[in-house]
Structure formats: structure tokens, C-alpha cells
Motif scaffolding. Sequence first.
Motif, PDB file in Angstrom:
ATOM      1  N   GLN A   1       2.647 -14.275  53.663  1.00 16.55           N
ATOM      2  CA  GLN A   1       3.181 -14.089  52.309  1.00 16.55           C
ATOM      3  C   GLN A   1       2.130 -14.452  51.261  1.00 16.55           C
ATOM      4  O   GLN A   1       1.988 -13.763  50.238  1.00 16.55           O
ATOM      5  N   THR A   2       1.410 -15.541  51.513  1.00 17.75           N
ATOM      6  CA  THR A   2       0.355 -15.957  50.587  1.00 17.75           C
ATOM      7  C   THR A   2      -0.766 -14.929  50.567  1.00 17.75           C
ATOM      8  O   THR A   2      -1.317 -14.605  49.508  1.00 17.75           O
TER       9      THR A   2
ATOM     10  N   GLU B   1       3.624 -23.002  50.617  1.00 16.44           N
ATOM     11  CA  GLU B   1       2.861 -21.828  51.019  1.00 16.44           C
ATOM     12  C   GLU B   1       2.250 -22.006  52.406  1.00 16.44           C
ATOM     13  O   GLU B   1       2.072 -21.037  53.153  1.00 16.44           O
TER      14      GLU B   1
ATOM     15  N   ALA C   1       0.132 -11.827  48.575  1.00 17.47           N
ATOM     16  CA  ALA C   1       0.127 -12.007  47.122  1.00 17.47           C
ATOM     17  C   ALA C   1      -1.262 -11.850  46.530  1.00 17.47           C
ATOM     18  O   ALA C   1      -1.398 -11.732  45.309  1.00 17.47           O
ATOM     19  N   GLN C   2      -2.279 -11.861  47.388  1.00 14.81           N
ATOM     20  CA  GLN C   2      -3.636 -11.663  46.894  1.00 14.81           C
ATOM     21  C   GLN C   2      -3.808 -10.209  46.457  1.00 14.81           C
ATOM     22  O   GLN C   2      -3.240  -9.295  47.039  1.00 14.81           O
TER      23      GLN C   2
END
Length: 280
Positions: free
Chosen positions: A143-144, A55, A147-148
Motif C-alpha cells: 500500500q505504501t 505503514e 502511494a508512490q
Amino acid sequence: MLQLLDDWPQWNLTSQKPQPGQIELLPGGLTNQSFMLHLSSGDYVLRLEAGNSGELDINREREYQIHQQAAAAGLVPEIIFRSQGKHKYWIRRYIAGELLTPETLNQDTLIQMVQALRRLHQLPVSGDLPLISLTQKGGRYLQTIAAQQSAPAGLLTLAEQLLQQFEPLPDSQPCVCHLDPTLGNWIRTAHGLQLLDWEYAGLAHPLWDLAALCQDVHLSEYHQQQLLDHYFGVGQWRSSQWRYARNQMALLAALWYGAQQIWSLPELETYLLSLQAVNL
């Protein structure tokens, strides 16, 4: 951690299995967890790899390669054991010293830091070392963030636009860089400064290291110019390239803070908007 002690015969550091009392959790570290091993042959640091390496776009093979190069140049103790098993970790000798802090930082120490970075930047570049891509690295952080829960589409679009804007290097002179030379990664020892934690290291631009250092210690414009004059020579650097490199590292740092949830999404968006406004 205790199950890793079963690997002790592979270390070639001790004649008997270490006991729990010989292990000490070391403070600090936002990504990995480190322990002190008190063995009969001396004190060692055992560092466990974080589970979110992907990540954070951390390439552990690249980290190991550069770490060992830097060790050969005297910038950090060499890794003397590296686990290839289920649990990923390495061991190096512990070095006694004092972590740098804003209170202990002075002009002489800053010059020593610049000299160490210049030695790093002069290391030979391996042919298999890929160039760090701002859009790739920042994209992994994004990307991380995406995703939140409740990550606003406007924030993601803004970040993508800024990554594209700041993708090119300041010029075509890449070198081996640490990319996280913040105060917490420097230790003053009896043998000079040592630079720790090479997980973000890669082929990049020397101004990125200098920008990350200046941003972390909050140097004034005047002291930034002094630092650059010491690194390049008086008048041998371009202010436009320096501003551009600072913005690149500011963007990357902001996305890292967002991915690690050190900054909230509103804080991240506000900062990105200010970065966009400065560069319109």
C-alpha cells in the motif's frame, strides 16, 4: 525531544529534571530514533516510536509484550518505563557492548546467535498473540509502495501474486519470532549476546528468523546447512521448507525496502521478477 524531559517524575529514575547536556542522540535505526540519557542512577536508552508504524505494520502492543517476554528470558534489557501520552516512547537500561559486524562475525558467534534464537522460539505463546500473515504484512508495505508516484501496475500485480504464493507457513509449528535478527540488532556484552529492536516480532515460523539471519550475513549454502544442523540436529530439517522460508523472507524484505524507498521501484520490480523466475 526536550519536551519529553517534563515526564521525568514518572520515570522514577532521577531526583531532578535532566538537562539537555544529559541527552545524546544514538546512531543507527532505520525506523525509530533513540537517545542516551545520562542520569545519576545510570545510563538509559529512550526510544521514540516512528510516525509510520501503521505503514510498516508495526503493532506496538505486540512489540512491548514480546520484548518483556524476551527480557525475562535474558535476551534483552526490560522496558522500565513506557509512555502512554501524546508522545510514544519507552525507556530501558543501557547496556555496554559491541554491535556485531561482518568483520567481527565468526562461527562461534553464529552458534551463539542460533542458541539465542532457539531460546526465543521456546518461549510460551500467549493466547492473544495473532499469527503473522505474509499477505497482510507485505500488503501494508505494498500500500505504501502504491502511494508512490508512478508505481507501475505490473509491479503491484506481481507483488500481490507472490504474496499469495508464499502466504502459507512452511509447516504448522509457529512460535514467537524476532523477524529482524540482522547483525545491527545484536550486541555482544560481558553477559553474552543481546538481541535488540523487537518491533517486527510476532508469532511466525522459526525458519523465518534463521532465513533473515542467513540473508543478512550472506552465508554460503554450506554454512547455512551447518547453522540448520546446529539448530535442528543433523538431518532433522527439510531443504524444501528451508528454500521456501528463504523466499518468504526475501519477498518481505524486498517490499520493506520498497516501502522505505531504500530501493527504487525499478530495482524492486527487477528483484521480484527474479524471485518469480526462481519459483516458476
